[in-house]
Design a protein around this motif. Structure first.
Motif, PDB file in Angstrom:
ATOM      1  N   ASN A  98      75.327  16.383  61.850  1.00 55.87           N
ATOM      2  CA  ASN A  98      76.451  16.977  61.037  1.00 55.87           C
ATOM      3  C   ASN A  98      75.606  18.308  60.205  1.00 55.87           C
ATOM      4  O   ASN A  98      74.661  18.268  59.920  1.00 55.87           O
ATOM      5  CB  ASN A  98      76.924  16.066  60.031  1.00 55.87           C
ATOM      6  N   ALA A  99      76.537  19.374  60.122  1.00 54.04           N
ATOM      7  CA  ALA A  99      75.965  20.474  59.369  1.00 54.04           C
ATOM      8  C   ALA A  99      76.082  20.266  57.904  1.00 54.04           C
ATOM      9  O   ALA A  99      75.264  20.705  57.482  1.00 54.04           O
ATOM     10  CB  ALA A  99      77.017  21.786  59.781  1.00 54.04           C
ATOM     11  N   ARG A 108      73.501  21.146  53.010  1.00 53.74           N
ATOM     12  CA  ARG A 108      73.207  21.640  54.513  1.00 53.74           C
ATOM     13  C   ARG A 108      72.194  20.893  55.281  1.00 53.74           C
ATOM     14  O   ARG A 108      71.240  20.737  54.572  1.00 53.74           O
ATOM     15  CB  ARG A 108      73.080  23.085  54.068  1.00 53.74           C
ATOM     16  N   ASP A 110      69.540  21.549  57.740  1.00 59.06           N
ATOM     17  CA  ASP A 110      68.723  22.665  58.399  1.00 59.06           C
ATOM     18  C   ASP A 110      67.637  22.104  59.392  1.00 59.06           C
ATOM     19  O   ASP A 110      67.590  22.552  60.412  1.00 59.06           O
ATOM     20  CB  ASP A 110      67.991  23.639  57.224  1.00 59.06           C
ATOM     21  N   SER A 151      67.894  20.758  63.084  1.00 53.36           N
ATOM     22  CA  SER A 151      69.528  19.971  63.241  1.00 53.36           C
ATOM     23  C   SER A 151      70.317  20.484  64.259  1.00 53.36           C
ATOM     24  O   SER A 151      71.291  19.951  64.382  1.00 53.36           O
ATOM     25  CB  SER A 151      69.889  19.857  61.637  1.00 53.36           C
ATOM     26  N   THR A 152      70.252  21.581  64.476  1.00 56.99           N
ATOM     27  CA  THR A 152      70.912  22.480  65.411  1.00 56.99           C
ATOM     28  C   THR A 152      70.955  21.926  67.065  1.00 56.99           C
ATOM     29  O   THR A 152      72.081  22.243  67.714  1.00 56.99           O
ATOM     30  CB  THR A 152      70.847  23.981  65.509  1.00 56.99           C
TER      31      THR A 152
END
Length: 221
Positions: A98-99, A108, A110, A151-152
């Motif tokens: 999750n963002a 956030r 990252d 995390s992307t």
């Protein structure tokens, strides 16, 4: 940028975390997954309880003292720490983290990190697989080691077929949101340390330190 940090935890810290988790209560890992990730998440997580807080402190202390982790992550906040257990037949299918996380206090994500508490000889399967644009890479590190990754990414945990996979996972909101800029700062920090080890505090080292600091001032949020 994906970075392995060997020996983030000492053997004594690993043993302490494992002993503490052996006494902890575990519940379904689906409780902390997004609505779509729940479809592919099959593991157990230590439920929030007083006994878990000292274990989180041990982990936070190790991350704070690791120069490599600090250089990779430039952390503003380390958040949403979880202790996860995968028994036989458990895994976590393909997903992206999750963002935003944290409930009332939103952070956030990252960077994600996994700290391995079980040695690779203790279980079969259970590899953390991170996908790239045209390939994928499995990771199964020694107990006490950590993997830090964006995390992307799309990633998964393969099904465990023998033993138990015990890990700590968490996320970082970085002072530097942009991954390319974080990598530039990381490379500059590596050059600084190498230069200092070779020649000490020289005019060139001072100029490089100035440049790194000024870039961080410009990019930090």
């Amino acid at each position: 940028m994906i970075v392995c940090i060997a020996d983030l935890l000492t053997p004594e810290e690993v043993n302490g975390l494992r002993a503490g988790l052996a006494q902890a209560e575990f519940g379904s890992g689906q409780a902390t997954a997004g609505w779509h990730a729940r479809l592919v998440k099959q593991n157990e997580q230590a439920v929030p309880q007083a006994a878990i807080e000292p274990l989180k402190t041990t982990l936070q202390t190790a991350l704070a003292r690791s120069a490599l982790f600090q250089a990779v992550a430039c952390p503003r906040a380390i958040h949403s720490l979880l202790f996860s257990r995968y028994g036989v037949g458990m895994g976590y299918g393909r997903h992206t983290d999750n963002a935003l996380m944290g409930g009332a206090n939103v952070y956030r994500s990252d960077l994600s990190f996994t700290v391995f508490l079980s040695g690779p000889e203790e279980y079969d399967g259970g590899e953390l697989v991170i996908e790239g644009a045209d390939s994928e890479q499995p990771y199964k590190l020694a107990a006490g080691s950590a993997l830090v990754y964006p995390s992307t990414t799309l990633h998964r945990v393969e099904t465990v077929v023998r033993g138990d996979r015990l890990v700590a996972v968490g996320w970082v909101q970085s002072l530097v949101r942009d991954a390319a800029r974080r990598e530039i700062l990381f490379d500059l920090e590596a050059v600084k340390r190498t230069l200092f080890a070779q020649t000490g505090k020289t005019p060139e080292f001072d100029l490089l330190t100035k440049t790194t600091a000024n870039l961080l001032r410009q990019w930090a949020e």
